[in-house]
Design a protein around this motif. Sequence first.
Motif, PDB file in Angstrom:
ATOM      1  N   TYR A  50      32.066-106.844 -34.653  1.00  0.00           N
ATOM      2  CA  TYR A  50      31.681-106.596 -33.256  1.00  0.00           C
ATOM      3  C   TYR A  50      30.169-106.372 -33.149  1.00  0.00           C
ATOM      4  N   GLY A  51      29.624-105.585 -34.080  1.00  0.00           N
ATOM      5  CA  GLY A  51      28.182-105.344 -34.073  1.00  0.00           C
ATOM      6  C   GLY A  51      27.382-106.610 -34.281  1.00  0.00           C
ATOM      7  N   SER A  61      23.205 -98.486 -34.833  1.00  0.00           N
ATOM      8  CA  SER A  61      24.236 -97.477 -34.571  1.00  0.00           C
ATOM      9  C   SER A  61      25.610 -97.986 -34.995  1.00  0.00           C
ATOM     10  N   ILE A  62      25.820 -99.304 -34.850  1.00  0.00           N
ATOM     11  CA  ILE A  62      27.111 -99.876 -35.211  1.00  0.00           C
ATOM     12  C   ILE A  62      27.353 -99.775 -36.716  1.00  0.00           C
ATOM     13  N   VAL A  63      26.269 -99.826 -37.507  1.00  0.00           N
ATOM     14  CA  VAL A  63      26.388 -99.664 -38.962  1.00  0.00           C
ATOM     15  C   VAL A  63      26.888 -98.256 -39.274  1.00  0.00           C
ATOM     16  N   GLY A  64      26.363 -97.280 -38.531  1.00  0.00           N
ATOM     17  CA  GLY A  64      26.812 -95.901 -38.712  1.00  0.00           C
ATOM     18  C   GLY A  64      28.283 -95.727 -38.396  1.00  0.00           C
ATOM     19  N   TRP A  65      28.743 -96.339 -37.297  1.00  0.00           N
ATOM     20  CA  TRP A  65      30.161 -96.248 -36.939  1.00  0.00           C
ATOM     21  C   TRP A  65      31.036 -96.942 -37.984  1.00  0.00           C
ATOM     22  N   GLY A  66      30.551 -98.072 -38.495  1.00  0.00           N
ATOM     23  CA  GLY A  66      31.297 -98.755 -39.551  1.00  0.00           C
ATOM     24  C   GLY A  66      31.402 -97.897 -40.803  1.00  0.00           C
ATOM     25  N   GLY A  67      30.300 -97.219 -41.158  1.00  0.00           N
ATOM     26  CA  GLY A  67      30.310 -96.335 -42.317  1.00  0.00           C
ATOM     27  C   GLY A  67      31.270 -95.174 -42.139  1.00  0.00           C
ATOM     28  N   ALA A  68      31.288 -94.606 -40.934  1.00  0.00           N
ATOM     29  CA  ALA A  68      32.199 -93.491 -40.657  1.00  0.00           C
ATOM     30  C   ALA A  68      33.652 -93.930 -40.817  1.00  0.00           C
ATOM     31  N   MET A  69      33.955 -95.140 -40.361  1.00  0.00           N
ATOM     32  CA  MET A  69      35.326 -95.648 -40.491  1.00  0.00           C
ATOM     33  C   MET A  69      35.685 -95.902 -41.953  1.00  0.00           C
ATOM     34  N   ILE A  70      34.724 -96.393 -42.745  1.00  0.00           N
ATOM     35  CA  ILE A  70      34.968 -96.624 -44.173  1.00  0.00           C
ATOM     36  C   ILE A  70      35.301 -95.305 -44.871  1.00  0.00           C
ATOM     37  N   LEU A  71      34.527 -94.266 -44.564  1.00  0.00           N
ATOM     38  CA  LEU A  71      34.772 -92.956 -45.175  1.00  0.00           C
ATOM     39  C   LEU A  71      36.116 -92.383 -44.737  1.00  0.00           C
ATOM     40  N   PHE A  72      36.436 -92.558 -43.466  1.00  0.00           N
ATOM     41  CA  PHE A  72      37.722 -92.063 -42.949  1.00  0.00           C
ATOM     42  C   PHE A  72      38.876 -92.783 -43.636  1.00  0.00           C
ATOM     43  N   ALA A  73      38.758 -94.087 -43.816  1.00  0.00           N
ATOM     44  CA  ALA A  73      39.793 -94.856 -44.513  1.00  0.00           C
ATOM     45  C   ALA A  73      39.890 -94.414 -45.966  1.00  0.00           C
ATOM     46  N   GLY A  74      38.755 -94.044 -46.562  1.00  0.00           N
ATOM     47  CA  GLY A  74      38.745 -93.583 -47.943  1.00  0.00           C
ATOM     48  C   GLY A  74      39.533 -92.301 -48.142  1.00  0.00           C
ATOM     49  N   SER A 170      26.132 -94.360 -47.075  1.00  0.00           N
ATOM     50  CA  SER A 170      24.824 -94.940 -46.769  1.00  0.00           C
ATOM     51  C   SER A 170      24.830 -95.634 -45.409  1.00  0.00           C
ATOM     52  N   ALA A 171      25.958 -96.263 -45.051  1.00  0.00           N
ATOM     53  CA  ALA A 171      26.058 -96.902 -43.725  1.00  0.00           C
ATOM     54  C   ALA A 171      26.006 -95.846 -42.623  1.00  0.00           C
ATOM     55  N   LEU A 172      26.732 -94.747 -42.821  1.00  0.00           N
ATOM     56  CA  LEU A 172      26.705 -93.660 -41.843  1.00  0.00           C
ATOM     57  C   LEU A 172      25.295 -93.073 -41.725  1.00  0.00           C
ATOM     58  N   LEU A 173      24.645 -92.852 -42.868  1.00  0.00           N
ATOM     59  CA  LEU A 173      23.288 -92.298 -42.866  1.00  0.00           C
ATOM     60  C   LEU A 173      22.308 -93.256 -42.191  1.00  0.00           C
ATOM     61  N   CYS A 174      22.503 -94.546 -42.405  1.00  0.00           N
ATOM     62  CA  CYS A 174      21.648 -95.556 -41.770  1.00  0.00           C
ATOM     63  C   CYS A 174      21.742 -95.460 -40.255  1.00  0.00           C
ATOM     64  N   GLY A 175      22.960 -95.327 -39.740  1.00  0.00           N
ATOM     65  CA  GLY A 175      23.142 -95.196 -38.300  1.00  0.00           C
ATOM     66  C   GLY A 175      22.524 -93.925 -37.750  1.00  0.00           C
ATOM     67  N   LEU A 176      22.613 -92.840 -38.519  1.00  0.00           N
ATOM     68  CA  LEU A 176      22.070 -91.553 -38.064  1.00  0.00           C
ATOM     69  C   LEU A 176      20.538 -91.540 -38.092  1.00  0.00           C
ATOM     70  N   PHE A 203      20.877 -98.496 -45.819  1.00  0.00           N
ATOM     71  CA  PHE A 203      22.214 -98.989 -46.134  1.00  0.00           C
ATOM     72  C   PHE A 203      22.193-100.047 -47.228  1.00  0.00           C
ATOM     73  N   THR A 204      21.257-100.997 -47.154  1.00  0.00           N
ATOM     74  CA  THR A 204      21.306-102.150 -48.049  1.00  0.00           C
ATOM     75  C   THR A 204      20.825-101.854 -49.475  1.00  0.00           C
TER      76      THR A 204
END
Length: 235
Positions: A50-51, A61-74, A170-176, A203-204
């Motif tokens: 989507y991003g 910001s979308i990278v941050g949301w993606g990172g948050a979802m990855i951590l939640f799934a983890g 790192s994705a979450l931190l990138c968004g923040l 992130f990268t």
Amino acid sequence: MYALKSAGQQLIYKLINPFINLLIALKITPNMITTTGLVLNIGAAGIFIYGAEASHRGDLSIVGWGGAMILFAGVFDMIDGRLARVSNTSSKFGAFYDSVLDRYSEMFMFLGICYYLVAHHYLFSSFFAFLALIGSSMVSYTRARAEGLNIKCEIGWMQRPERIVIIGGSALLCGLLAPVFGADFRIDGPSERIPWFESISVFTIPLAIVAILSNFTAIQRIEYTQKELSKNETK
């Protein structure tokens, strides 16, 4: 290093045990949790896609949301095994199902990340994302093949929990941090296409580290299996 990881794992188990007991009371099975983890990782991939389609290149910001979802799934990836042990419902099929869905989860996750990076013309970073996908798959594959030869092969730094924490964190931190750095922040490198650092590097760069160390871990496991097989042949 192992002792620190084990202590951290035990602390997390203490924190999630009340939730585990609730799942047991609700008759939620480990396979249900494993399936939920897969669905959440597909959701993470969807966020990155989507991003890629709906946001501009500097909107991280979308990278941050993606990172948050990855951590939640983890978290669900950790819960399913713990639930199986505490509820005494461990089974060979459950372990097989968990392993297979973990591979699907990572592939969907990397699909979303690669799509996002390519769509926004981070081509060099997308190359490392694809290498990270290869390395992640090979870490799991080398262990499975070694175990098929009756060799316990769990060596190496970049196993699945480490990969999830580094990539998701790192994705979450990138968004923040994106609002702090700004959308156009960059330190020019040897060419205009390859800067030394830019906002998405938060992130990268960790993603590139995962790419290198996961493949190194796979090579370590190949060498370890060869040594163990050689020992068995000389007995």
